[in-house]
Design a protein around this motif. Structure first.
Motif, PDB file in Angstrom:
ATOM      1  N   GLY A   9      51.742 -13.201  16.609  1.00 33.23           N
ATOM      2  CA  GLY A   9      52.004 -14.528  15.792  1.00 33.23           C
ATOM      3  C   GLY A   9      51.575 -15.797  16.452  1.00 33.23           C
ATOM      4  N   GLY A  10      51.650 -15.833  17.836  1.00 32.56           N
ATOM      5  CA  GLY A  10      51.372 -16.919  18.744  1.00 32.56           C
ATOM      6  C   GLY A  10      49.770 -16.819  18.550  1.00 32.56           C
ATOM      7  N   CYS A  11      48.880 -15.857  18.733  1.00 32.03           N
ATOM      8  CA  CYS A  11      47.657 -15.780  18.769  1.00 32.03           C
ATOM      9  C   CYS A  11      47.001 -16.546  17.345  1.00 32.03           C
ATOM     10  N   LEU A  12      47.877 -16.100  16.153  1.00 33.73           N
ATOM     11  CA  LEU A  12      47.486 -16.821  14.940  1.00 33.73           C
ATOM     12  C   LEU A  12      47.757 -18.236  14.891  1.00 33.73           C
ATOM     13  N   ALA A  13      48.819 -18.490  15.513  1.00 34.81           N
ATOM     14  CA  ALA A  13      49.189 -20.032  15.395  1.00 34.81           C
ATOM     15  C   ALA A  13      48.086 -20.901  16.318  1.00 34.81           C
ATOM     16  N   LEU A  14      47.779 -20.401  17.308  1.00 33.17           N
ATOM     17  CA  LEU A  14      46.604 -21.186  18.125  1.00 33.17           C
ATOM     18  C   LEU A  14      45.353 -21.225  17.291  1.00 33.17           C
ATOM     19  N   GLU A  15      44.968 -19.796  16.453  1.00 32.75           N
ATOM     20  CA  GLU A  15      43.701 -19.896  16.029  1.00 32.75           C
ATOM     21  C   GLU A  15      43.867 -21.049  14.674  1.00 32.75           C
ATOM     22  N   TYR A  16      45.141 -21.135  14.061  1.00 34.88           N
ATOM     23  CA  TYR A  16      45.423 -22.113  12.979  1.00 34.88           C
ATOM     24  C   TYR A  16      44.977 -23.560  13.587  1.00 34.88           C
ATOM     25  N   ALA A  17      45.513 -23.768  14.634  1.00 35.37           N
ATOM     26  CA  ALA A  17      45.584 -25.074  15.174  1.00 35.37           C
ATOM     27  C   ALA A  17      44.144 -25.350  15.699  1.00 35.37           C
ATOM     28  N   ALA A  31      50.117 -15.626  24.168  1.00 36.05           N
ATOM     29  CA  ALA A  31      49.191 -15.715  23.010  1.00 36.05           C
ATOM     30  C   ALA A  31      47.998 -16.253  23.723  1.00 36.05           C
ATOM     31  N   GLY A  32      46.866 -16.097  22.861  1.00 34.86           N
ATOM     32  CA  GLY A  32      45.342 -16.694  23.419  1.00 34.86           C
ATOM     33  C   GLY A  32      44.882 -16.733  21.874  1.00 34.86           C
ATOM     34  N   LEU A  33      43.638 -17.378  22.125  1.00 30.61           N
ATOM     35  CA  LEU A  33      42.570 -17.368  20.923  1.00 30.61           C
ATOM     36  C   LEU A  33      42.067 -15.818  20.687  1.00 30.61           C
ATOM     37  N   VAL A  34      41.811 -15.692  19.379  1.00 30.42           N
ATOM     38  CA  VAL A  34      41.562 -14.258  18.891  1.00 30.42           C
ATOM     39  C   VAL A  34      40.058 -13.984  18.755  1.00 30.42           C
ATOM     40  N   GLY A  35      39.564 -12.617  19.381  1.00 23.53           N
ATOM     41  CA  GLY A  35      38.376 -11.980  19.186  1.00 23.53           C
ATOM     42  C   GLY A  35      37.496 -11.882  20.617  1.00 23.53           C
ATOM     43  N   THR A  36      36.491 -11.301  20.430  1.00 18.00           N
ATOM     44  CA  THR A  36      35.690 -10.999  21.563  1.00 18.00           C
ATOM     45  C   THR A  36      34.273 -10.446  21.170  1.00 18.00           C
ATOM     46  N   SER A  37      33.254 -10.523  22.008  1.00 20.48           N
ATOM     47  CA  SER A  37      32.105  -9.917  21.871  1.00 20.48           C
ATOM     48  C   SER A  37      31.110 -10.196  20.954  1.00 20.48           C
TER      49      SER A  37
END
Length: 218
Positions: A105-113, A127-133
């Motif tokens: 949920g924290g990762c999703l909150a950061l993505e939304y922001a 949490a951290g921003l989502v995704g790699t590669s």
């Protein structure tokens, strides 16, 4: 293809017509809206309205948040729509609403922001921003065996407060990714704060609660 039904939203706290501020709360993997709402009620702020969407199957995505960005895209998009629904349920201006989440949920909150901005504040707890590669380059131990992410966000966050926390040795959230996330928010103009707890762990810190109360009780 039929669009997915919107995530159900549970509300608590002050009624919108009596609320000074609102807080959207996002649970982690295996959690529930009613559980993360307890974080908001524990703040003890009588003029705070709360809303929490429920992820289908109690998970915002079926993998690590470090899965390839392309793999994560549909899950993140679904989560962003769930947050939009929770914001709408609060019936307040976006300038009166903060967003906070733990773990997934924290990762999703950061993505939304990072993608939408235009909120009072955002809190990514463990949490951290989502995704790699998607940035090229090899997988690294610093990203727990994943390849780099392209941080190509363009939202103007105009000094929006961003609070991110993590333990030094979090089994799910690499410290490197959290540091990169804080740097990304600073580059977008946000007032980003990174709190790092010593040792190993994965949980909500007392500093997180203090930061939430400070922003929402101003």
């Amino acid at each position: 293809m039929k669009p997915a039904d919107p995530a159900p939203v549970t509300t608590a706290g002050a009624a919108p017509d009596r609320a000074r501020f609102g807080l959207v709360l996002l649970h982690g993997r295996g959690g529930a809206a009613k559980d993360i709402l307890s974080l908001g009620t524990a703040l003890g702020l009588p003029d705070l309205a709360l809303a929490a969407p429920q992820a289908p199957g109690q998970s915002w995505w079926p993998t690590s948040f470090l899965a390839p960005t392309a793999t994560m895209a549909p899950h993140v998009e679904s989560g962003l729509h769930a947050i939009d629904a929770a914001i709408a349920a609060l019936n307040l201006s976006r300038a009166q609403i903060a967003i906070a989440g733990f773990s997934q949920g924290g990762c999703l909150a950061l993505e939304y922001a990072a993608r939408r901005g235009d909120l009072m504040a955002a809190f990514g707890l463990s949490a951290g921003l989502v995704g790699t590669s998607d940035a090229g380059g090899p997988a690294t131990d610093a990203l727990y065996g994943h390849a780099p992410k392209r941080f190509d966000y363009t939202t103007d966050l105009a000094a929006m407060p961003i609070h991110i926390s993590v333990h030094e040795r979090d089994p799910h959230i690499p410290l490197t990714r959290v540091q990169q996330s804080a740097e990304t928010f600073c580059a977008l103009g946000a007032n980003a704060t990174l709190v790092t707890a010593p040792g190993a762990g994965h949980g909500i810190l007392q500093d997180d609660v203090t930061a939430l109360r400070r922003v929402l009780n101003r």
